[in-house]
Design a protein around this motif. Sequence first.
Motif, PDB file in Angstrom:
ATOM      1  N   ASN A 241       0.937  -1.228   0.159  1.00  0.00           N
ATOM      2  CA  ASN A 241      -0.114   0.023  -0.078  1.00  0.00           C
ATOM      3  C   ASN A 241       0.913   1.159   0.118  1.00  0.00           C
ATOM      4  OD1 ASN A 241       0.971   0.198   2.644  1.00  0.00           O
ATOM      5  ND2 ASN A 241      -0.909  -0.170   3.653  1.00  0.00           N
ATOM      6  N   MET A 242       0.319   2.209   0.326  1.00  0.00           N
ATOM      7  CA  MET A 242       1.134   3.661   0.038  1.00  0.00           C
ATOM      8  C   MET A 242       2.012   3.664   1.164  1.00  0.00           C
ATOM      9  SD  MET A 242       0.129   5.116  -2.355  1.00  0.00           S
ATOM     10  CE  MET A 242       0.520   6.792  -2.226  1.00  0.00           C
ATOM     11  N   ILE A 243       1.832   3.014   2.216  1.00  0.00           N
ATOM     12  CA  ILE A 243       2.972   3.210   3.173  1.00  0.00           C
ATOM     13  C   ILE A 243       4.114   2.296   3.114  1.00  0.00           C
ATOM     14  CG2 ILE A 243       3.406   2.483   5.773  1.00  0.00           C
ATOM     15  CD1 ILE A 243       0.475   3.191   6.227  1.00  0.00           C
ATOM     16  N   GLY A 244       4.195   1.111   2.596  1.00  0.00           N
ATOM     17  CA  GLY A 244       5.286   0.125   2.131  1.00  0.00           C
ATOM     18  C   GLY A 244       4.785  -1.145   1.767  1.00  0.00           C
ATOM     19  N   VAL A 245       5.628  -1.984   1.554  1.00  0.00           N
ATOM     20  CA  VAL A 245       5.448  -3.243   0.896  1.00  0.00           C
ATOM     21  C   VAL A 245       5.842  -4.532   2.087  1.00  0.00           C
ATOM     22  CG1 VAL A 245       5.956  -4.849  -0.991  1.00  0.00           C
ATOM     23  CG2 VAL A 245       6.294  -2.401  -1.097  1.00  0.00           C
ATOM     24  N   ILE A 246       5.311  -5.286   2.146  1.00  0.00           N
ATOM     25  CA  ILE A 246       5.608  -6.547   2.813  1.00  0.00           C
ATOM     26  C   ILE A 246       5.689  -7.738   1.873  1.00  0.00           C
ATOM     27  CG2 ILE A 246       5.096  -7.982   4.848  1.00  0.00           C
ATOM     28  CD1 ILE A 246       3.381  -6.144   6.001  1.00  0.00           C
ATOM     29  N   GLU A 247       6.781  -8.467   1.778  1.00  0.00           N
ATOM     30  CA  GLU A 247       7.173  -9.373   0.985  1.00  0.00           C
ATOM     31  C   GLU A 247       7.238 -10.793   1.676  1.00  0.00           C
ATOM     32  OE1 GLU A 247       9.561  -6.802  -2.203  1.00  0.00           O
ATOM     33  OE2 GLU A 247      10.487  -8.047  -1.094  1.00  0.00           O
TER      34      GLU A 247
ATOM     35  N   PRO B   4      -4.182  -1.532  -8.350  1.00  0.00           N
ATOM     36  CA  PRO B   4      -3.945  -0.110  -7.485  1.00  0.00           C
ATOM     37  C   PRO B   4      -3.231  -0.455  -6.447  1.00  0.00           C
ATOM     38  CG  PRO B   4      -6.164  -0.716  -8.080  1.00  0.00           C
ATOM     39  CD  PRO B   4      -5.340  -1.820  -8.491  1.00  0.00           C
ATOM     40  N   VAL B   5      -2.592   0.608  -5.833  1.00  0.00           N
ATOM     41  CA  VAL B   5      -1.988   0.709  -4.582  1.00  0.00           C
ATOM     42  C   VAL B   5      -2.296   1.750  -3.736  1.00  0.00           C
ATOM     43  CG1 VAL B   5       0.408   1.083  -3.571  1.00  0.00           C
ATOM     44  CG2 VAL B   5       0.235  -0.131  -5.687  1.00  0.00           C
ATOM     45  N   GLY B   6      -2.806   2.788  -4.119  1.00  0.00           N
ATOM     46  CA  GLY B   6      -3.331   3.863  -3.330  1.00  0.00           C
ATOM     47  C   GLY B   6      -4.061   4.745  -4.189  1.00  0.00           C
ATOM     48  N   VAL B   7      -4.742   5.824  -3.376  1.00  0.00           N
ATOM     49  CA  VAL B   7      -5.203   6.976  -3.842  1.00  0.00           C
ATOM     50  C   VAL B   7      -4.844   8.241  -3.217  1.00  0.00           C
ATOM     51  CG1 VAL B   7      -7.222   8.047  -4.947  1.00  0.00           C
ATOM     52  CG2 VAL B   7      -7.156   5.761  -4.849  1.00  0.00           C
ATOM     53  N   THR B   8      -4.213   9.296  -3.770  1.00  0.00           N
ATOM     54  CA  THR B   8      -3.630  10.406  -3.059  1.00  0.00           C
ATOM     55  C   THR B   8      -3.944  11.631  -3.910  1.00  0.00           C
ATOM     56  OG1 THR B   8      -1.739  10.220  -4.108  1.00  0.00           O
ATOM     57  CG2 THR B   8      -1.809   9.337  -1.853  1.00  0.00           C
ATOM     58  N   ASP B   9      -4.369  12.682  -3.388  1.00  0.00           N
ATOM     59  CA  ASP B   9      -4.267  14.111  -3.890  1.00  0.00           C
ATOM     60  C   ASP B   9      -4.615  14.040  -5.343  1.00  0.00           C
ATOM     61  OD1 ASP B   9      -1.100  15.088  -2.263  1.00  0.00           O
ATOM     62  OD2 ASP B   9      -3.505  15.208  -1.883  1.00  0.00           O
ATOM     63  N   GLY B  10      -5.693  13.331  -5.575  1.00  0.00           N
ATOM     64  CA  GLY B  10      -6.125  13.624  -7.276  1.00  0.00           C
ATOM     65  C   GLY B  10      -5.510  12.522  -7.850  1.00  0.00           C
ATOM     66  N   ASN B  11      -4.658  11.782  -7.462  1.00  0.00           N
ATOM     67  CA  ASN B  11      -3.997  10.482  -8.187  1.00  0.00           C
ATOM     68  C   ASN B  11      -4.262   9.178  -7.912  1.00  0.00           C
ATOM     69  OD1 ASN B  11      -2.756  12.601  -9.958  1.00  0.00           O
ATOM     70  ND2 ASN B  11      -1.035  12.713  -8.542  1.00  0.00           N
ATOM     71  N   LEU B  12      -4.148   8.427  -8.953  1.00  0.00           N
ATOM     72  CA  LEU B  12      -4.313   7.099  -8.560  1.00  0.00           C
ATOM     73  C   LEU B  12      -2.838   6.429  -8.728  1.00  0.00           C
ATOM     74  CD1 LEU B  12      -5.729   4.078  -8.123  1.00  0.00           C
ATOM     75  CD2 LEU B  12      -6.001   3.828 -10.779  1.00  0.00           C
ATOM     76  N   MET B  13      -2.474   5.706  -7.596  1.00  0.00           N
ATOM     77  CA  MET B  13      -1.100   5.143  -7.712  1.00  0.00           C
ATOM     78  C   MET B  13      -1.228   3.767  -7.951  1.00  0.00           C
ATOM     79  SD  MET B  13       0.286   7.748  -6.674  1.00  0.00           S
ATOM     80  CE  MET B  13       2.048   7.510  -6.179  1.00  0.00           C
ATOM     81  N   TYR B  14      -0.560   3.191  -8.984  1.00  0.00           N
ATOM     82  CA  TYR B  14      -0.749   1.776  -9.281  1.00  0.00           C
ATOM     83  C   TYR B  14       0.349   1.136  -9.723  1.00  0.00           C
ATOM     84  CZ  TYR B  14      -1.045   3.700 -14.044  1.00  0.00           C
ATOM     85  OH  TYR B  14      -0.543   4.367 -15.163  1.00  0.00           O
ATOM     86  N   LEU B  15       0.266   0.045 -10.018  1.00  0.00           N
ATOM     87  CA  LEU B  15       1.424  -0.937 -11.011  1.00  0.00           C
ATOM     88  C   LEU B  15       0.639  -1.417 -12.284  1.00  0.00           C
ATOM     89  CD1 LEU B  15       2.635  -3.421  -7.900  1.00  0.00           C
ATOM     90  CD2 LEU B  15       3.396  -1.007  -8.463  1.00  0.00           C
TER      91      LEU B  15
END
Lengths: 189, 671
Positions: free
Chosen positions: B340-346, B589-600
Amino acid sequence: MALPQSLRTSVTPPELELIASEQLIDIVPLVTMEKTAFISGAYGPLRPPAKARVPLWIAVNLKLKRKCHIVPPEWLSVESLQDKLTRETSNPGFSELPFRFAEISKVILDIASDDLENPDKIRTLLKDIREARQSKSREGISKLDHSELGLSGLCSMEINEIRPFFIKGMSVLTKLIRDPEHPPKLDET
Amino acid sequence: MSGIVTANPGGDTIRSVAVDPYSNRIAVTSDDKAVKVIDLQDTKNIVLLEGHTRGVRRASWHPSGTLLATCGCDGKIIIWDVSGAEPKLEKTIEGIIPTVIDTTRLQNTVMTVRYHGIQPGNTSWWPRGPTVQIISVSKSTWSKSTTYTSGDLSGAITALCLSPNGAYLASASKSGVFIWSTQDRKIKYRFNEPQVATVTQIVFSPSSNLLAWTDMDGSLTRWKDPIPKDAPSPHEVQKVEQTIRSRARAVLLGEATDDMVDDAAGENEKGPDFDLDDDMLMDDDFVVDDLGGGMLDDEPEVDKWKGEGVREMVSVTKAQPPFKPGATPMEGKRRYLAFNMIGVIEATDQDTHHIVNVEFHDKSARKSYHFTDYFKYDLATLGERGAVYSCPPDGDHTAHVAYKPYGSWATQGEWTYDLPPGTKVIGLAAGGPPPRKSLLSKSDVDIQGNGNVVVATTEGDLTFLSGGGVERWLMGFEGEFVSMVAGNEWLFVVFRDGSTSMDGSQNLKCQLIRFADFTVVQDKRLPLLKGHTPKWIGINSDGAPCVYDSAGHLHVMHHFSIPGRCTWARVLDAQRLERRKGKGETYWPVGVTDGNLMYLILKGRQEHPGWPRPLIQDLPLCMPFRRTDPKEGPMEQQFAIETLHLDALRDALGPDELASDEIAAKELELG
């Protein structure tokens, strides 16, 4: 300075690099930073993992401290450069490249080659492009006129290379045109 | 006899003949080092495959007719690509079968190539090992993928055969004829009479439940009904494979092996493991399944496959099992547990344990770490203050939830929460206000508290715990859990109220539950089209819940803080994006911030992100208006998105304030 007379009036490559570093570039920051004011302007805030657009010098600074990843501009990729190279070798004119591409690509290859895919290929492509353009500018100089030098599409570093020569050359030609009877004395250069 | 196809002038024994699936060519292997591929129509058309250094034992064709696998006495398995005019050596696999000097004994290394229908494109090859192992080699990686062993086996395996539908493997050895199930690699049935002579070749009947073999004594034995009636038959293709593969499902647990066992054999496991498994083996035939199967414990787990009577084919929409947004199934021993927008757990699977690696996007605020995990956590989430993990019950330990806060003094704040035996965790969420200072610096506990952890269990409840590990509340759940995600002030839960409908609707509802007083702020249905499922849920930077579904629509809840007044605003339509044209890519998708979609970006058929970790891209949100005037269009779309953001800000104001500086500034910008 220890430069010969002819070069003292032009700019040195490191100075050109400094000027080019003012250009904006995309980065993926790894740290948070609020909107900070610098001499040239206010940049930020940096909010990972969102991308940010900052001047190249900030990007270099952060990258050296391992606080960001640089996103290479679209023209700095294997496909794009390959395309430019083929255009360079097939057309007599110069292909369209960003004005300060040499400086920017040098800086990115130096400090952020891990952010590029296939940096070695990019280096060879850039070298090939430079050689192709160099040969074209050499021919173009032979068509030097007293009033203009028609080499459109030349980039910052390349212009800087030939600047001392053609300034001197043009001044000689101008004097020749005005007064063909008395050619001017040429300095030892 | 219609003609001689080929003869070996050198007198080398011909070891095997294999006919290709289209009956055009045959491959002949002999003690001569070259393999001959002869065209049956024109027997003069011979292609020689050189590559083995000793005699070649067996050849086997791939069902597509393009690949041929041969194994030889030199210990090599060579895969040939014979689709073109010129054959080429595709791959040589060594180290699996031993080199055999003695060519007289029938100690064969046999291969059967079979299209393993479960995962398309993953052909398994069965070279037999030295004595008691049957090894399966995966086509995609050309390496040993699984082994079939058993204590009951003794003596060399002399013949192998796969059932027509790939569900069973029959092996014959000195100790008898055994039938293995390919799903769990265990012996299921064995032939009752002892084997005296060595079996040379064994084969399943293509159309009925029958197994036949020949042996060195010269006798042919036919075993009728080797598979009992109440188990899946060896020749009927499981219909489930096609229907389920065509639906995009978020698969939670990739370790399907243990659980797929029971499903393949037709037994229905109770408990959420059933739902969390790879859906592909759940049988569409059972009407019971539409209730999400294992969620309701009232059906007894055995006897689902009643062989008697006519089974009706009722196609009910498959209920989407509980999923974790940001998690991927185990692929090649690695998986993402949270992204998510905070980080990644693998998590990387090392058989006895996992290695869990937690990395944060913002390295100045939180420190990345990794640890060895002996509990094999299968659910994890990254909250603002800490990471929560949960593991399924396994043998000696029950399911439990572990919380590891961020920060350098982390070990002091860690706690685990054990669940009673038999209960499993089906959902996790961690939320709370973001830390005011960087967590890297030592400071006293923030006055805002340490956040909240929510656990959804199979007992039908949502357990709320405080960031310090104290149980705060147990909320009974009003439906079947599907997913949840926590924000700063509230929890966004998606569940199914009732059952899915017959025509493709998942019947999902959502609730926004406030952490402070456990009140339901919103209670709404999800804006899903029939036949689509939510792929990701999250909370954006304004605090509004967002849903991304399989139709490519992203919806954000508008006016989410005014109780009962919210609506879903569609802010993105991935199908209509400019950049998507001509590319076969999907978005994760990974997150939605400030009018943007963050995705892979996922290319082609990829369903989940892989390794190395892809770069997060961002896309500006824009309401997919249909009338796109090039001048005014983008502005209007922008206006709509900004209005969404402004309304969220306005709603967040207290009752006395009319506007804040931020709002005023934004309004000025818009005007």
